[in-house]
Design a protein around this motif. Sequence first.
Motif, PDB file in Angstrom:
ATOM      1  N   VAL A   8       0.810  -1.260   0.072  1.00 46.58           N
ATOM      2  CA  VAL A   8      -0.143  -0.007  -0.171  1.00 46.58           C
ATOM      3  C   VAL A   8       0.962   1.522   0.109  1.00 46.58           C
ATOM      4  O   VAL A   8       1.848   1.387   0.999  1.00 46.58           O
ATOM      5  CB  VAL A   8      -0.791   0.002   1.365  1.00 46.58           C
ATOM      6  CG1 VAL A   8      -1.900   1.211   1.140  1.00 46.58           C
ATOM      7  CG2 VAL A   8      -1.779  -1.228   1.282  1.00 46.58           C
ATOM      8  N   VAL A   9       0.539   2.099  -0.984  1.00 46.07           N
ATOM      9  CA  VAL A   9       1.462   3.473  -1.212  1.00 46.07           C
ATOM     10  C   VAL A   9       0.565   4.476  -1.178  1.00 46.07           C
ATOM     11  O   VAL A   9      -0.155   4.654  -2.004  1.00 46.07           O
ATOM     12  CB  VAL A   9       2.495   3.362  -2.438  1.00 46.07           C
ATOM     13  CG1 VAL A   9       3.259   4.404  -2.504  1.00 46.07           C
ATOM     14  CG2 VAL A   9       3.117   1.973  -2.744  1.00 46.07           C
ATOM     15  N   ASP A  10       0.677   5.357  -0.076  1.00 48.04           N
ATOM     16  CA  ASP A  10      -0.346   6.431   0.080  1.00 48.04           C
ATOM     17  C   ASP A  10       0.567   7.374   1.154  1.00 48.04           C
ATOM     18  O   ASP A  10       1.028   6.894   2.050  1.00 48.04           O
ATOM     19  CB  ASP A  10      -1.538   6.075   0.445  1.00 48.04           C
ATOM     20  CG  ASP A  10      -2.590   7.028   0.312  1.00 48.04           C
ATOM     21  OD1 ASP A  10      -2.496   8.220   1.061  1.00 48.04           O
ATOM     22  OD2 ASP A  10      -3.657   6.745  -0.252  1.00 48.04           O
ATOM     23  N   ASP A  11       0.194   8.827   0.915  1.00 52.63           N
ATOM     24  CA  ASP A  11       1.017   9.723   1.886  1.00 52.63           C
ATOM     25  C   ASP A  11       0.220  10.102   3.055  1.00 52.63           C
ATOM     26  O   ASP A  11       0.410  10.802   3.769  1.00 52.63           O
ATOM     27  CB  ASP A  11       1.332  10.935   1.020  1.00 52.63           C
ATOM     28  CG  ASP A  11       0.237  11.700   0.645  1.00 52.63           C
ATOM     29  OD1 ASP A  11      -0.873  10.998   0.067  1.00 52.63           O
ATOM     30  OD2 ASP A  11       0.332  12.835   0.378  1.00 52.63           O
ATOM     31  N   ASP A  12      -1.068   9.266   2.956  1.00 55.68           N
ATOM     32  CA  ASP A  12      -1.699   9.548   4.095  1.00 55.68           C
ATOM     33  C   ASP A  12      -1.974   8.353   5.387  1.00 55.68           C
ATOM     34  O   ASP A  12      -2.333   7.404   5.172  1.00 55.68           O
ATOM     35  CB  ASP A  12      -3.375  10.031   3.711  1.00 55.68           C
ATOM     36  CG  ASP A  12      -4.409  10.142   5.068  1.00 55.68           C
ATOM     37  OD1 ASP A  12      -3.995   9.792   6.100  1.00 55.68           O
ATOM     38  OD2 ASP A  12      -5.448  10.531   4.577  1.00 55.68           O
ATOM     39  N   PRO A  13      -1.040   8.785   6.398  1.00 56.40           N
ATOM     40  CA  PRO A  13      -0.753   7.478   7.562  1.00 56.40           C
ATOM     41  C   PRO A  13      -2.222   7.042   7.928  1.00 56.40           C
ATOM     42  O   PRO A  13      -2.217   6.031   8.368  1.00 56.40           O
ATOM     43  CB  PRO A  13       0.011   8.271   8.505  1.00 56.40           C
ATOM     44  CG  PRO A  13       0.664   9.426   7.856  1.00 56.40           C
ATOM     45  CD  PRO A  13      -0.332   9.624   6.746  1.00 56.40           C
ATOM     46  N   ASP A  14      -3.019   7.769   8.266  1.00 54.26           N
ATOM     47  CA  ASP A  14      -4.567   7.403   8.838  1.00 54.26           C
ATOM     48  C   ASP A  14      -5.226   6.469   7.643  1.00 54.26           C
ATOM     49  O   ASP A  14      -5.510   5.111   8.019  1.00 54.26           O
ATOM     50  CB  ASP A  14      -5.376   8.319   9.115  1.00 54.26           C
ATOM     51  CG  ASP A  14      -4.598   9.453  10.375  1.00 54.26           C
ATOM     52  OD1 ASP A  14      -4.081   8.868  11.085  1.00 54.26           O
ATOM     53  OD2 ASP A  14      -5.202  10.573  10.371  1.00 54.26           O
ATOM     54  N   PHE A  15      -5.190   6.887   6.425  1.00 52.74           N
ATOM     55  CA  PHE A  15      -5.455   5.915   5.448  1.00 52.74           C
ATOM     56  C   PHE A  15      -4.889   4.699   5.501  1.00 52.74           C
ATOM     57  O   PHE A  15      -5.647   3.675   5.343  1.00 52.74           O
ATOM     58  CB  PHE A  15      -5.836   6.825   4.195  1.00 52.74           C
ATOM     59  CG  PHE A  15      -6.484   5.914   2.891  1.00 52.74           C
ATOM     60  CD1 PHE A  15      -7.561   5.760   2.869  1.00 52.74           C
ATOM     61  CD2 PHE A  15      -5.659   5.332   2.145  1.00 52.74           C
ATOM     62  CE1 PHE A  15      -8.274   5.100   1.945  1.00 52.74           C
ATOM     63  CE2 PHE A  15      -6.100   4.464   1.119  1.00 52.74           C
ATOM     64  CZ  PHE A  15      -7.575   4.534   0.905  1.00 52.74           C
ATOM     65  N   VAL A  16      -3.576   4.680   5.231  1.00 56.99           N
ATOM     66  CA  VAL A  16      -2.943   3.519   5.059  1.00 56.99           C
ATOM     67  C   VAL A  16      -3.178   2.705   6.381  1.00 56.99           C
ATOM     68  O   VAL A  16      -3.399   1.326   6.046  1.00 56.99           O
ATOM     69  CB  VAL A  16      -1.289   3.908   5.386  1.00 56.99           C
ATOM     70  CG1 VAL A  16      -0.475   2.888   5.419  1.00 56.99           C
ATOM     71  CG2 VAL A  16      -0.850   4.696   3.984  1.00 56.99           C
ATOM     72  N   SER A  17      -3.308   3.036   7.563  1.00 56.19           N
ATOM     73  CA  SER A  17      -3.329   2.434   8.731  1.00 56.19           C
ATOM     74  C   SER A  17      -4.693   1.662   8.654  1.00 56.19           C
ATOM     75  O   SER A  17      -4.922   0.360   8.785  1.00 56.19           O
ATOM     76  CB  SER A  17      -3.456   3.272   9.952  1.00 56.19           C
ATOM     77  OG  SER A  17      -3.823   2.415  11.112  1.00 56.19           O
ATOM     78  N   VAL A  18      -5.815   2.259   7.979  1.00 57.27           N
ATOM     79  CA  VAL A  18      -7.209   1.604   8.071  1.00 57.27           C
ATOM     80  C   VAL A  18      -7.238   0.409   6.829  1.00 57.27           C
ATOM     81  O   VAL A  18      -7.474  -0.438   7.071  1.00 57.27           O
ATOM     82  CB  VAL A  18      -8.245   2.750   7.542  1.00 57.27           C
ATOM     83  CG1 VAL A  18      -9.628   2.022   7.179  1.00 57.27           C
ATOM     84  CG2 VAL A  18      -8.470   3.617   8.779  1.00 57.27           C
ATOM     85  N   VAL A  19      -6.589   0.932   6.013  1.00 59.16           N
ATOM     86  CA  VAL A  19      -6.445  -0.036   4.752  1.00 59.16           C
ATOM     87  C   VAL A  19      -5.785  -1.426   4.998  1.00 59.16           C
ATOM     88  O   VAL A  19      -5.928  -2.434   4.973  1.00 59.16           O
ATOM     89  CB  VAL A  19      -6.039   0.464   3.442  1.00 59.16           C
ATOM     90  CG1 VAL A  19      -5.398  -0.501   2.345  1.00 59.16           C
ATOM     91  CG2 VAL A  19      -6.693   1.647   2.989  1.00 59.16           C
ATOM     92  N   GLN A  20      -4.570  -0.923   5.636  1.00 57.54           N
ATOM     93  CA  GLN A  20      -3.514  -2.021   6.374  1.00 57.54           C
ATOM     94  C   GLN A  20      -4.331  -3.135   7.060  1.00 57.54           C
ATOM     95  O   GLN A  20      -4.333  -4.243   7.083  1.00 57.54           O
ATOM     96  CB  GLN A  20      -2.333  -1.471   7.036  1.00 57.54           C
ATOM     97  CG  GLN A  20      -1.356  -2.704   7.228  1.00 57.54           C
ATOM     98  CD  GLN A  20      -0.200  -2.294   8.113  1.00 57.54           C
ATOM     99  OE1 GLN A  20       0.077  -0.877   8.417  1.00 57.54           O
ATOM    100  NE2 GLN A  20       0.893  -2.799   8.120  1.00 57.54           N
ATOM    101  N   ASN A  21      -5.004  -2.631   8.198  1.00 57.15           N
ATOM    102  CA  ASN A  21      -5.784  -3.386   9.074  1.00 57.15           C
ATOM    103  C   ASN A  21      -6.878  -4.099   8.295  1.00 57.15           C
ATOM    104  O   ASN A  21      -6.863  -5.530   8.707  1.00 57.15           O
ATOM    105  CB  ASN A  21      -6.534  -2.451  10.136  1.00 57.15           C
ATOM    106  CG  ASN A  21      -5.614  -1.901  11.185  1.00 57.15           C
ATOM    107  OD1 ASN A  21      -4.564  -2.347  11.221  1.00 57.15           O
ATOM    108  ND2 ASN A  21      -5.887  -0.855  11.744  1.00 57.15           N
ATOM    109  N   LYS A  22      -7.542  -3.468   7.384  1.00 55.46           N
ATOM    110  CA  LYS A  22      -8.467  -4.485   6.635  1.00 55.46           C
ATOM    111  C   LYS A  22      -7.959  -5.570   6.101  1.00 55.46           C
ATOM    112  O   LYS A  22      -8.600  -6.713   5.685  1.00 55.46           O
ATOM    113  CB  LYS A  22      -9.358  -3.376   5.676  1.00 55.46           C
ATOM    114  CG  LYS A  22     -10.242  -2.606   6.630  1.00 55.46           C
ATOM    115  CD  LYS A  22     -11.395  -1.883   5.799  1.00 55.46           C
ATOM    116  CE  LYS A  22     -12.288  -1.032   6.596  1.00 55.46           C
ATOM    117  NZ  LYS A  22     -13.578  -0.579   5.864  1.00 55.46           N
ATOM    118  N   LEU A  23      -6.765  -5.279   5.224  1.00 54.31           N
ATOM    119  CA  LEU A  23      -5.971  -6.170   4.235  1.00 54.31           C
ATOM    120  C   LEU A  23      -5.439  -7.471   5.112  1.00 54.31           C
ATOM    121  O   LEU A  23      -5.567  -8.396   4.774  1.00 54.31           O
ATOM    122  CB  LEU A  23      -5.262  -5.610   3.528  1.00 54.31           C
ATOM    123  CG  LEU A  23      -5.728  -4.682   2.353  1.00 54.31           C
ATOM    124  CD1 LEU A  23      -4.648  -3.943   1.538  1.00 54.31           C
ATOM    125  CD2 LEU A  23      -6.637  -5.415   1.473  1.00 54.31           C
TER     126      LEU A  23
END
Length: 129
Positions: A8-23
């Motif tokens: 996951v490559v994105d500059d928004d740490p909050d968004f990355v965290s949510v996506v990472q947890n779901k994946l």
Amino acid sequence: MTTKRILVVDDDPDFVSVVQNKLEKLNCSVDVAYDGVEGWDRVNANLPDIIVLDVMMPVKDGFQMCKELKADSRTADIPVVMLTAVADHIADTSYTQYDAMSMEAEDYIPKGPDCTDQVVKSVREFLEI
């Protein structure tokens, strides 16, 4: 069955965290990067099975990274799911709709409140999990 690797490559740490947890709930290994240069470092360190890639990022944006991925024989076949808020920002950025349409990404997901569920759905479909 081998564990699928997702980058996951994105500059928004909050968004990355949510996506990472779901994946990670899909029993996948999730690696993260916060711009295209760091993303390439992660790709070179360990090739992922799929890449979730934001368009608007500092240093190297998602369009440039996607072009480079598709031009490299080692990475050309890795599915890329682009995340884009470009449609909402065309007037105040150098990004154009043509840029998005010219990418060879396998999927485009508009960034919005419910897009993380769409990301998970797309990843599941491409990885057949």
